[in-house]
Enzyme design. Structure first.
Site, PDB file in Angstrom:
ATOM      1  N   LYS A 295      17.095 -24.655   5.817  1.00  0.00           N
ATOM      2  CA  LYS A 295      18.406 -24.581   6.473  1.00  0.00           C
ATOM      3  C   LYS A 295      19.254 -25.769   6.027  1.00  0.00           C
ATOM      4  O   LYS A 295      18.769 -26.903   5.993  1.00  0.00           O
ATOM      5  CB  LYS A 295      18.231 -24.606   8.004  1.00  0.00           C
ATOM      6  CG  LYS A 295      17.562 -23.352   8.553  1.00  0.00           C
ATOM      7  CD  LYS A 295      17.509 -23.405  10.068  1.00  0.00           C
ATOM      8  CE  LYS A 295      16.650 -22.279  10.628  1.00  0.00           C
ATOM      9  NZ  LYS A 295      17.259 -20.962  10.636  1.00  0.00           N
TER      10      LYS A 295
ATOM     11  N   HIS B 214       8.138 -25.680  12.674  1.00  0.00           N
ATOM     12  CA  HIS B 214       9.576 -25.959  12.684  1.00  0.00           C
ATOM     13  C   HIS B 214       9.942 -27.223  13.482  1.00  0.00           C
ATOM     14  O   HIS B 214      10.665 -28.085  13.007  1.00  0.00           O
ATOM     15  CB  HIS B 214      10.358 -24.779  13.253  1.00  0.00           C
ATOM     16  CG  HIS B 214      10.019 -23.468  12.602  1.00  0.00           C
ATOM     17  ND1 HIS B 214       9.707 -23.359  11.277  1.00  0.00           N
ATOM     18  CD2 HIS B 214       9.947 -22.202  13.101  1.00  0.00           C
ATOM     19  CE1 HIS B 214       9.464 -22.085  10.980  1.00  0.00           C
ATOM     20  NE2 HIS B 214       9.596 -21.366  12.075  1.00  0.00           N
TER      21      HIS B 214
ATOM     22  N   ARG C  25       0.796  -1.229   0.000  1.00  0.00           N
ATOM     23  CA  ARG C  25       0.000   0.000   0.000  1.00  0.00           C
ATOM     24  C   ARG C  25       0.826   1.276   0.000  1.00  0.00           C
ATOM     25  O   ARG C  25       0.391   2.315  -0.462  1.00  0.00           O
ATOM     26  CB  ARG C  25      -0.895   0.005   1.247  1.00  0.00           C
ATOM     27  CG  ARG C  25      -2.276  -0.497   0.918  1.00  0.00           C
ATOM     28  CD  ARG C  25      -3.238  -0.262   2.034  1.00  0.00           C
ATOM     29  NE  ARG C  25      -2.616  -0.575   3.321  1.00  0.00           N
ATOM     30  CZ  ARG C  25      -3.300  -0.787   4.437  1.00  0.00           C
ATOM     31  NH1 ARG C  25      -4.594  -0.714   4.422  1.00  0.00           N
ATOM     32  NH2 ARG C  25      -2.693  -1.058   5.559  1.00  0.00           N
TER      33      ARG C  25
ATOM     34  N   LYS D 136       4.162 -19.139   6.530  1.00  0.00           N
ATOM     35  CA  LYS D 136       3.507 -19.578   7.750  1.00  0.00           C
ATOM     36  C   LYS D 136       2.921 -18.355   8.454  1.00  0.00           C
ATOM     37  O   LYS D 136       3.411 -17.262   8.210  1.00  0.00           O
ATOM     38  CB  LYS D 136       4.490 -20.312   8.645  1.00  0.00           C
ATOM     39  CG  LYS D 136       5.614 -19.420   9.223  1.00  0.00           C
ATOM     40  CD  LYS D 136       6.281 -20.070  10.378  1.00  0.00           C
ATOM     41  CE  LYS D 136       5.665 -19.632  11.681  1.00  0.00           C
ATOM     42  NZ  LYS D 136       6.371 -18.552  12.366  1.00  0.00           N
TER      43      LYS D 136
ATOM     44  N   ASP E  79       8.185 -23.584   5.206  1.00  0.00           N
ATOM     45  CA  ASP E  79       8.657 -23.704   6.576  1.00  0.00           C
ATOM     46  C   ASP E  79      10.148 -23.457   6.455  1.00  0.00           C
ATOM     47  O   ASP E  79      10.883 -24.316   5.966  1.00  0.00           O
ATOM     48  CB  ASP E  79       8.404 -25.112   7.134  1.00  0.00           C
ATOM     49  CG  ASP E  79       8.831 -25.195   8.593  1.00  0.00           C
ATOM     50  OD1 ASP E  79       9.865 -24.589   8.933  1.00  0.00           O
ATOM     51  OD2 ASP E  79       8.141 -25.838   9.385  1.00  0.00           O
ATOM     52  N   HIS E  80      10.587 -22.277   6.857  1.00  0.00           N
ATOM     53  CA  HIS E  80      11.963 -21.911   6.503  1.00  0.00           C
ATOM     54  C   HIS E  80      13.000 -22.830   7.155  1.00  0.00           C
ATOM     55  O   HIS E  80      14.135 -22.902   6.704  1.00  0.00           O
ATOM     56  CB  HIS E  80      12.237 -20.426   6.769  1.00  0.00           C
ATOM     57  CG  HIS E  80      12.544 -20.089   8.192  1.00  0.00           C
ATOM     58  ND1 HIS E  80      11.572 -19.895   9.133  1.00  0.00           N
ATOM     59  CD2 HIS E  80      13.717 -19.924   8.833  1.00  0.00           C
ATOM     60  CE1 HIS E  80      12.134 -19.613  10.290  1.00  0.00           C
ATOM     61  NE2 HIS E  80      13.446 -19.623  10.141  1.00  0.00           N
TER      62      HIS E  80
ATOM     63  N   GLU F  41      15.726 -19.621  21.941  1.00  0.00           N
ATOM     64  CA  GLU F  41      16.133 -18.313  21.416  1.00  0.00           C
ATOM     65  C   GLU F  41      16.386 -17.381  22.593  1.00  0.00           C
ATOM     66  O   GLU F  41      15.702 -17.469  23.619  1.00  0.00           O
ATOM     67  CB  GLU F  41      15.012 -17.726  20.556  1.00  0.00           C
ATOM     68  CG  GLU F  41      14.683 -18.547  19.332  1.00  0.00           C
ATOM     69  CD  GLU F  41      13.602 -17.869  18.490  1.00  0.00           C
ATOM     70  OE1 GLU F  41      13.969 -17.156  17.555  1.00  0.00           O
ATOM     71  OE2 GLU F  41      12.413 -18.047  18.792  1.00  0.00           O
TER      72      GLU F  41
ATOM     73  N   LYS G 232      21.060 -19.315  22.648  1.00  0.00           N
ATOM     74  CA  LYS G 232      20.415 -19.618  21.375  1.00  0.00           C
ATOM     75  C   LYS G 232      21.002 -20.918  20.851  1.00  0.00           C
ATOM     76  O   LYS G 232      22.216 -21.018  20.625  1.00  0.00           O
ATOM     77  CB  LYS G 232      20.696 -18.489  20.372  1.00  0.00           C
ATOM     78  CG  LYS G 232      20.128 -18.757  18.981  1.00  0.00           C
ATOM     79  CD  LYS G 232      20.382 -17.548  18.068  1.00  0.00           C
ATOM     80  CE  LYS G 232      20.023 -17.835  16.622  1.00  0.00           C
ATOM     81  NZ  LYS G 232      18.602 -18.097  16.398  1.00  0.00           N
TER      82      LYS G 232
HETATM   83  C1  BG6 Z   1       9.930 -17.839  12.877  1.00  0.00           C
HETATM   84  C2  BG6 Z   1       9.158 -17.464  14.104  1.00  0.00           C
HETATM   85  O1  BG6 Z   1       9.185 -18.705  12.072  1.00  0.00           O
HETATM   86  O2  BG6 Z   1      11.141 -18.469  13.245  1.00  0.00           O
HETATM   87  C3  BG6 Z   1       9.996 -16.568  15.004  1.00  0.00           C
HETATM   88  O3  BG6 Z   1       7.980 -16.775  13.730  1.00  0.00           O
HETATM   89  C4  BG6 Z   1      11.326 -17.202  15.311  1.00  0.00           C
HETATM   90  O4  BG6 Z   1       9.309 -16.296  16.222  1.00  0.00           O
HETATM   91  C5  BG6 Z   1      12.002 -17.642  14.017  1.00  0.00           C
HETATM   92  O5  BG6 Z   1      12.142 -16.267  15.980  1.00  0.00           O
HETATM   93  C6  BG6 Z   1      13.250 -18.445  14.308  1.00  0.00           C
HETATM   94  O6  BG6 Z   1      13.913 -18.651  13.108  1.00  0.00           O
HETATM   95  P1  BG6 Z   1      15.480 -18.854  13.084  1.00  0.00           P
HETATM   96  O7  BG6 Z   1      15.774 -19.146  11.652  1.00  0.00           O
HETATM   97  O8  BG6 Z   1      16.077 -17.583  13.587  1.00  0.00           O
HETATM   98  O9  BG6 Z   1      15.748 -19.989  13.999  1.00  0.00           O
END
Ligand code: BG6
Length: 488
Positions: A186, A244, A46, A152, A181-182, A220, A335
């Site tokens: 990885k 994840h 927008r 997601k 799903d990222h 995290e 982490k």
């Molecule tokens: C995301 C979540 O999908 O993954 C976040 O919405 C989270 O809350 C993140 O911090 C973690 O991803 P990564 O790649 O930093 O482990």
């Protein structure tokens, strides 16, 4: 024959995801020569950007989030491929207008990758508008495709996920749909299947006869930050577990697929999800870090968990009787994303252990991040002792063995979607297991939420969950002394 050009259309182009992840990933692929010269990117949002101001904003993102690979000359070439379309997702007329703009830009048949990087409540709307404007129609000819990438969260429970699926399937065929799903992008997550199925020595022990328990930790140190508004409606189960953690679990637990094709891999994962026994609420723990409720966007009496731990069982021949413990949280001590395979103890130990020393079983740690690698812990005789042993580590680190930094997950995922390979994308959302847990938590307050200190390893209940079974959380990728206190 000249290849067909491709347009990537990003809905939600002024958002964080585009700036932080998508454009840096596309830029890096372009720099490596992996993105065809014939790809254009069109951002839809927008804000009153022009092509020029849009490019300038994205340049800052790449310079910031991909600082080590940023090169002004390469950027200059890449930026020419970026375009902006000012539009409103809620205005139907903006979609045919977008189509006209795209056609003018493409000047002939072109592939399209639509990317939904909007707030989730817009997913079904955008899909519907794309359908109504005829923008999902493939062709002319068999080689001209339309695909859609959906970020997601895919729904917020089973019912809404099914509803979204219906909306998507009313417009797109499943073969056109790529659910992100990222974690699957990885390198270390992809490597799990290589580790298991490109080697012969691990698979024979990868079962109930040799494995005592499996643990997945995704901790995290960050808190919810500026995403509190979204997070407070989601919580850790929807934000991390449903996607994840369950995907990591499936990669560890699945049988060998018959091939590396998307369907074969996803069929095997589906069997794992189907075999998960309903989780008892007593086997779940939910926590919220102290101070979470003070964040802007969080309800003052919020019951949203920022930490969860649970124990689950997989009812199949391979895993019967082997508990899987999962935990994830924000504002934690360290982490680390890691998978622990804890092996059985030797059936009989002929060595004397020193007073007070417990025996350490073999532990295989798959280190997803940040120090990507694999560790195998085993016992060794302490030199110059009679029968004393020590736990030692055999380890492999990506950083010291492979040159170059590991690519960001989105780089691989976008290339795979462009190539039409869906194996790193999810097919069904695994809400079936998660739904009853969320119901128990949200409707019956069972188990109650526990507040945990920022910088800790979550509520004590998470340690008790394992202590009850005479086990404890293990950490194999970071120094164990930073781990949770030994179970009482
Ligand atoms: C995301 C979540 O999908 O993954 C976040 O919405 C989270 O809350 C993140 O911090 C973690 O991803 P990564 O790649 O930093 O482990």
């Amino acid at each position: 024959m000249e290849s067909i050009p491709t347009t990537i259309v990003i809905f939600g182009a002024s958002g964080d995801l585009t700036w932080r992840k998508l454009i840096p990933a596309l830029y890096n692929s372009f720099k490596k020569g992996r993105l065809s010269e014939r790809v254009n990117v069109v951002g839809f949002a927008r804000r009153p950007y022009t092509d020029e101001t849009f490019r300038a904003a994205l340049r800052d993102g790449v310079a910031k989030f991909s600082a080590e690979s940023f090169d002004a000359t390469v950027w200059g070439k890449f930026a020419g491929r970026l375009h902006y379309f000012q539009g409103n997702l809620d205005v139907t007329a903006d979609f045919p207008k977008l189509e006209t703009t795209l056609q003018a830009l493409e000047g002939g048949p072109s592939n399209r990758l639509y990317y939904l990087a909007t707030a989730p409540e817009h997913y079904a709307i955008v899909v519907g508008e794309l359908g109504a404007a005829g923008m999902a129609k493939q062709g002319p000819g068999p080689d001209v495709w339309r695909r859609i990438v959906i970020e997601k969260p895919f729904g917020r429970d089973l019912e809404s996920a099914l509803e979204l699926n219906r909306a998507v399937h009313a417009v797109f065929d499943e073969s056109q749909v790529y659910r992100i799903d990222h974690y699957l992008g990885k390198e270390t997550a992809q490597n799990i299947l290589f580790f298991r199925f490109a080697n012969t020595i691990f698979e024979p022990v990868w079962n109930r006869r040799y494995v005592n328990n499996v643990q997945v930790t995704v901790s995290e140190t960050v808190d919810v930050g500026h995403r509190a508004g979204y997070y407070d409606t989601a919580g850790v189960m929807r934000d991390m577990f449903q996607n994840h953690l369950l995907q990591l679990l499936a990669l560890v637990a699945m049988e060998a697929p018959s091939s590396f094709s998307a369907d074969a891999v996803r069929n095997e994962k589906a069997k794992v999800f189907e075999s998960i026994r309903p989780v008892a609420l007593a086997d779940t723990v939910r926590g919220q870090y102290a101070g979470y409720r003070d964040a802007v966007g969080v309800a003052p009496d919020s019951q949203t968990p920022t930490f969860a731990a649970l124990k689950l069982n997989i009812d199949n021949w391979r895993w019967q009787g082997v508990p899987f413990y999962l935990r994830s949280g924000k504002a934690m001590a360290r982490k680390t994303s890691e998978i622990i395979i804890e092996f059985q103890r030797p059936p009989h130990l002929m060595f004397r252990l020193p007073e007070g020393r417990d025996f350490t079983p073999n532990i295989l740690s798959l280190c997803i991040q940040p120090d990507e690698g694999i560790h195998l812990r085993f016992e060794a005789k302490l030199p110059d002792s009679d029968q004393e042993m020590r736990s030692v580590d055999m380890d492999f680190h990506y950083g010291s063995l492979f040159t170059g930094t590991l690519p960001e997950a989105y780089e691989r995922l976008l290339l795979e979607a462009l190539a039409g390979d869906a194996s790193l994308f999810t097919r069904s959302a695994s809400w079936k297991m998660v739904d009853p847990i969320l119901q128990g938590w949200e409707e019956h307050n069972d188990p109650p939420l526990t507040v945990y200190p920022v910088g800790s390893w979550g509520p004590g209940e998470a340690d008790q969950l394992l202590a009850r079974d005479d086990r404890r959380w293990r950490l194999g990728c970071i120094d164990e002394k930073d781990g949770p206190p030994a179970a009482p």
